[in-house]
Write a protein that holds these residues in place. Structure first.
Motif, PDB file in Angstrom:
ATOM      1  N   SER A 155       0.650  -1.367  -0.029  1.00 52.86           N
ATOM      2  CA  SER A 155      -0.038  -0.056  -0.062  1.00 52.86           C
ATOM      3  C   SER A 155       0.996   1.341  -0.212  1.00 52.86           C
ATOM      4  O   SER A 155       0.236   2.505  -0.202  1.00 52.86           O
ATOM      5  N   THR A 173      -0.026   5.127  -1.346  1.00 48.52           N
ATOM      6  CA  THR A 173       0.105   6.380  -0.194  1.00 48.52           C
ATOM      7  C   THR A 173       1.033   7.263  -0.632  1.00 48.52           C
ATOM      8  O   THR A 173       0.909   8.315  -0.382  1.00 48.52           O
ATOM      9  N   GLY A 205      11.327   5.796   4.851  1.00 51.79           N
ATOM     10  CA  GLY A 205      10.757   4.300   5.123  1.00 51.79           C
ATOM     11  C   GLY A 205       9.963   4.015   3.851  1.00 51.79           C
ATOM     12  O   GLY A 205      10.167   4.441   2.746  1.00 51.79           O
ATOM     13  N   LYS A 206       8.931   3.236   4.027  1.00 50.21           N
ATOM     14  CA  LYS A 206       8.175   2.540   2.855  1.00 50.21           C
ATOM     15  C   LYS A 206       7.613   3.904   2.011  1.00 50.21           C
ATOM     16  O   LYS A 206       7.664   3.672   0.820  1.00 50.21           O
ATOM     17  N   VAL A 207       6.891   4.644   2.723  1.00 51.10           N
ATOM     18  CA  VAL A 207       6.369   5.773   2.029  1.00 51.10           C
ATOM     19  C   VAL A 207       7.239   7.049   1.883  1.00 51.10           C
ATOM     20  O   VAL A 207       7.441   7.392   0.810  1.00 51.10           O
ATOM     21  N   ASP A 227      16.527  10.422   8.814  1.00 52.29           N
ATOM     22  CA  ASP A 227      16.015   8.986   9.162  1.00 52.29           C
ATOM     23  C   ASP A 227      17.055   8.421  10.313  1.00 52.29           C
ATOM     24  O   ASP A 227      18.093   8.982  10.252  1.00 52.29           O
ATOM     25  N   ILE A 228      16.389   7.474  11.176  1.00 49.27           N
ATOM     26  CA  ILE A 228      17.446   6.887  11.957  1.00 49.27           C
ATOM     27  C   ILE A 228      18.440   5.646  11.313  1.00 49.27           C
ATOM     28  O   ILE A 228      19.286   5.031  11.737  1.00 49.27           O
ATOM     29  N   CYS A 244       6.762  11.789   7.493  1.00 44.55           N
ATOM     30  CA  CYS A 244       6.491  10.490   7.212  1.00 44.55           C
ATOM     31  C   CYS A 244       7.036   9.361   8.308  1.00 44.55           C
ATOM     32  O   CYS A 244       7.599   8.188   7.690  1.00 44.55           O
ATOM     33  N   PHE A 260       6.409   9.100  12.349  1.00 51.12           N
ATOM     34  CA  PHE A 260       5.393   8.666  13.452  1.00 51.12           C
ATOM     35  C   PHE A 260       4.533   9.814  13.655  1.00 51.12           C
ATOM     36  O   PHE A 260       4.858  11.015  13.166  1.00 51.12           O
ATOM     37  N   SER A 319       2.570  11.744   5.178  1.00 50.04           N
ATOM     38  CA  SER A 319       1.795  10.715   5.371  1.00 50.04           C
ATOM     39  C   SER A 319       1.657  10.174   6.713  1.00 50.04           C
ATOM     40  O   SER A 319       0.863   9.369   7.075  1.00 50.04           O
ATOM     41  N   ALA A 320       2.454  10.656   7.936  1.00 50.51           N
ATOM     42  CA  ALA A 320       2.491  10.125   9.245  1.00 50.51           C
ATOM     43  C   ALA A 320       0.798  10.391   9.592  1.00 50.51           C
ATOM     44  O   ALA A 320       0.242  11.344   9.511  1.00 50.51           O
ATOM     45  N   ASN A 321       0.483   9.128  10.464  1.00 50.43           N
ATOM     46  CA  ASN A 321      -0.836   9.390  11.188  1.00 50.43           C
ATOM     47  C   ASN A 321      -0.830  10.146  12.254  1.00 50.43           C
ATOM     48  O   ASN A 321       0.083  10.164  12.919  1.00 50.43           O
TER      49      ASN A 321
HETATM   50  P1  NAD Z   1       8.222   2.683   7.596  1.00 50.84           P
HETATM   51  O1  NAD Z   1       8.204   2.095   9.307  1.00 50.84           O
HETATM   52  O2  NAD Z   1       8.317   1.808   6.545  1.00 50.84           O
HETATM   53  O3  NAD Z   1       9.074   3.998   7.788  1.00 50.84           O
HETATM   54  C1  NAD Z   1       9.303   4.885   8.950  1.00 50.84           C
HETATM   55  C2  NAD Z   1      10.607   5.458   8.902  1.00 50.84           C
HETATM   56  O4  NAD Z   1      10.811   6.505   9.947  1.00 50.84           O
HETATM   57  C3  NAD Z   1      11.658   4.370   9.059  1.00 50.84           C
HETATM   58  O5  NAD Z   1      12.480   4.465   7.768  1.00 50.84           O
HETATM   59  C4  NAD Z   1      12.327   4.712  10.309  1.00 50.84           C
HETATM   60  O6  NAD Z   1      13.598   4.300  10.275  1.00 50.84           O
HETATM   61  C5  NAD Z   1      12.090   6.207  10.091  1.00 50.84           C
HETATM   62  N1  NAD Z   1      12.206   6.817  11.664  1.00 50.84           N
HETATM   63  C6  NAD Z   1      12.059   6.240  12.849  1.00 50.84           C
HETATM   64  N2  NAD Z   1      12.224   7.258  13.715  1.00 50.84           N
HETATM   65  C7  NAD Z   1      12.909   8.442  13.007  1.00 50.84           C
HETATM   66  C8  NAD Z   1      13.388   9.423  13.793  1.00 50.84           C
HETATM   67  N3  NAD Z   1      13.040   9.935  15.117  1.00 50.84           N
HETATM   68  N4  NAD Z   1      13.387  10.666  12.682  1.00 50.84           N
HETATM   69  C9  NAD Z   1      13.468  10.263  11.321  1.00 50.84           C
HETATM   70  N5  NAD Z   1      13.082   8.951  10.794  1.00 50.84           N
HETATM   71  C10 NAD Z   1      12.510   8.206  11.770  1.00 50.84           C
HETATM   72  O7  NAD Z   1       6.525   3.271   7.816  1.00 50.84           O
HETATM   73  P2  NAD Z   1       5.652   3.709   6.475  1.00 50.84           P
HETATM   74  O8  NAD Z   1       4.933   2.745   6.008  1.00 50.84           O
HETATM   75  O9  NAD Z   1       6.655   4.408   5.586  1.00 50.84           O
HETATM   76  O10 NAD Z   1       4.908   4.909   7.360  1.00 50.84           O
HETATM   77  C11 NAD Z   1       5.319   6.058   7.461  1.00 50.84           C
HETATM   78  C12 NAD Z   1       4.044   6.851   8.267  1.00 50.84           C
HETATM   79  O11 NAD Z   1       2.869   6.841   7.452  1.00 50.84           O
HETATM   80  C13 NAD Z   1       3.589   6.147   9.530  1.00 50.84           C
HETATM   81  O12 NAD Z   1       2.914   7.177  10.466  1.00 50.84           O
HETATM   82  C14 NAD Z   1       2.244   5.321   8.898  1.00 50.84           C
HETATM   83  O13 NAD Z   1       1.469   5.075   9.964  1.00 50.84           O
HETATM   84  C15 NAD Z   1       1.773   6.308   7.722  1.00 50.84           C
HETATM   85  N6  NAD Z   1       0.774   5.600   6.944  1.00 50.84           N
HETATM   86  C16 NAD Z   1       1.716   4.692   5.954  1.00 50.84           C
HETATM   87  C17 NAD Z   1       0.749   4.061   5.159  1.00 50.84           C
HETATM   88  C18 NAD Z   1       1.251   3.054   4.378  1.00 50.84           C
HETATM   89  O14 NAD Z   1       0.579   2.731   3.231  1.00 50.84           O
HETATM   90  N7  NAD Z   1       2.482   2.428   4.617  1.00 50.84           N
HETATM   91  C19 NAD Z   1      -0.650   4.339   4.848  1.00 50.84           C
HETATM   92  C20 NAD Z   1      -1.160   5.543   5.885  1.00 50.84           C
HETATM   93  C21 NAD Z   1      -0.330   6.186   6.454  1.00 50.84           C
END
Ligand code: NAD
Length: 380
Positions: free
Chosen positions: A155, A159, A191-193, A212-213, A251, A253, A273-275
């Motif tokens: 997804s 997104t 991350g993924k998004v 990113d960390i 994107c 947290f 994108s972050a919720n």
């Molecule tokens: P993910 O876990 O793949 O990516 C999160 C990234 O944030 C990781 O690369 C992680 O290393 C990084 N991170 C963690 N702590 C950090 C910090 N202190 N500073 C900088 N980077 C940091 O998650 P995702 O799927 O990419 O989702 C990202 C956000 O989007 C989340 O809040 C998720 O709820 C929201 N979201 C995602 C989707 C989806 O389809 N994946 C859909 C709706 C909402």
């Protein structure tokens, strides 16, 4: 007899708590140990849709509060994404690390099936596709499955496409043109998004700050920038919201806009994108006072939901990407309405969703919704 009468100082009863919801189902299966709650908030737009969370809730009350809050949020998210689904959510009470079994998820699948198509679900925090493989033996009402199960898969692609559309609407509002290269961005989380968003911004020729960390993600995006018209500058995670970028793109947290960070922001807009980016809804007023445009996260991150809803017509990634264009229109509308009526963008977004639900409700009863043929396409 009215069970909803309130006397002074009393704790709300279960019926009072669920008064804003259509249906709440408490699931108990002593054989597998399943204890779960399915909450259907509103099905005016279509059957309820929402993931199933598994967590070691301290009490039934805590689980109920969580599922009621999350299912209501899904009603708004579905209305914003313009999909024909309503809001629902389920919680399974238990420790994801210790309490899972195939039997538990088969039992959960039976409860979902017993709702006859009023509730569709998939994975959420604490649950994975490996769990839902068992639920799928009992019900066809599981969505968001991998391609190998006939679903639409990852997804994060739609997104990210939705975030890009939200960013285009933001730039359009700020500069009168939706050319992504016109602005600078601070992308928090690759991350993924976030990585896919950053890639597309670099391809468009934009200047980025990223954090990113994960060292690997930072290396990857730096390499990508060397082959792109855009540029990237890595900053420390605790400094990403302090840059001079025009647009902050969270994107990683939730809660990133909070009492500590809000006073330090230098951006013109926030769109990521972050919720639950705002720690509290009231912070939307502070952002408005600071003249920072906030693109409500539940609209911007709706691409994954659009993909899941689209599964009813058979998986088709190209069609899904086209549908994420809707996020551009919704964000523009919210910015315009908020400006015209001097309200926050969050208020404008909620009002837009309430209006959509009311308009549809004037034509539909929620029981007729669930028997429309399209919701049975993949089930027969
Ligand atoms: P993910 O876990 O793949 O990516 C999160 C990234 O944030 C990781 O690369 C992680 O290393 C990084 N991170 C963690 N702590 C950090 C910090 N202190 N500073 C900088 N980077 C940091 O998650 P995702 O799927 O990419 O989702 C990202 C956000 O989007 C989340 O809040 C998720 O709820 C929201 N979201 C995602 C989707 C989806 O389809 N994946 C859909 C709706 C909402």
């Amino acid at each position: 007899m009215n069970l909803l009468n309130k006397s002074a100082n009393h704790q709300p009863s279960v019926l009072e708590k669920i008064a804003g919801h259509e249906q709440v189902v408490f699931c108990n299966d002593p054989v597998s140990g399943l204890q779960a709650i399915i909450a259907i908030h509103n099905t005016t737009l279509g059957p309820a849709l929402g993931g199933t969370r598994m967590a070691p809730y301290a009490s039934m009350d805590e689980a109920l509060d969580d599922v009621l809050r999350l299912s209501k949020g899904m009603t708004y998210k579905c209305a914003a994404a313009d999909v024909d689904f309503g809001g629902g959510k389920a919680v399974i009470i238990g420790d994801p690390a210790k309490d899972k079994s195939p039997e538990l998820f088969r039992a959960f699948g039976q409860f979902v099936d017993s709702l006859g198509g009023r509730f569709y679900t998939g994975t959420d925090m604490g649950t994975t596709m490996d769990d839902f493989v068992h639920a799928m033996r009992e019900t066809t009402r599981i969505v968001g499955t991998p391609e190998s199960f006939g679903g639409s898969g990852d997804s994060s692609i739609p997104t990210a496409a939705g975030v890009i559309n939200g960013l285009r609407a933001t730039i359009e509002t700020l500069y009168g043109s939706d050319d992504l290269s016109r602005a600078t961005y601070a992308v928090q989380g690759l991350g993924k998004v976030g990585y896919k968003v950053a890639e597309q911004l670099l391809d468009a020729g934009a200047r980025l700050y990223v954090s990113d960390i994960s060292e690997q993600s930072l290396k990857d995006i730096t390499l990508k920038a060397e082959r792109s018209p855009g540029t990237v500058q890595v900053v420390a995670p605790h400094e990403i919201h302090l840059t001079d970028a025009d647009i902050f793109v969270p994107c990683a947290f939730g809660g990133v806009i909070n009492d500590t960070t809000i006073g330090t922001l230098r951006c013109k807009a926030i769109c990521g994108s972050a919720n639950n980016q705002l720690q509290r809804d009231e912070l939307a007023h502070t952002l408005r006072e600071k003249e920072i445009l906030f693109a409500p996260d539940y609209i911007v991150n709706g691409g994954g939901l659009i993909q899941v809803a689209d599964e009813l017509y058979g998986a088709n990634p190209e069609r899904v990407l086209l549908k994420t264009r809707h996020i551009y229109d919704a964000v523009l509308e919210v910015f315009r309405e908020a400006h015209a009526d001097s309200i926050t963008t969050l208020e404008a977004a909620n009002r837009m969703c309430d209006k959509r639900i009311a308009n549809r409700g004037a034509r539909n009863s929620f029981f007729t919704n669930t028997i429309k043929p399209k919701w049975n396409i993949r089930n027969h």
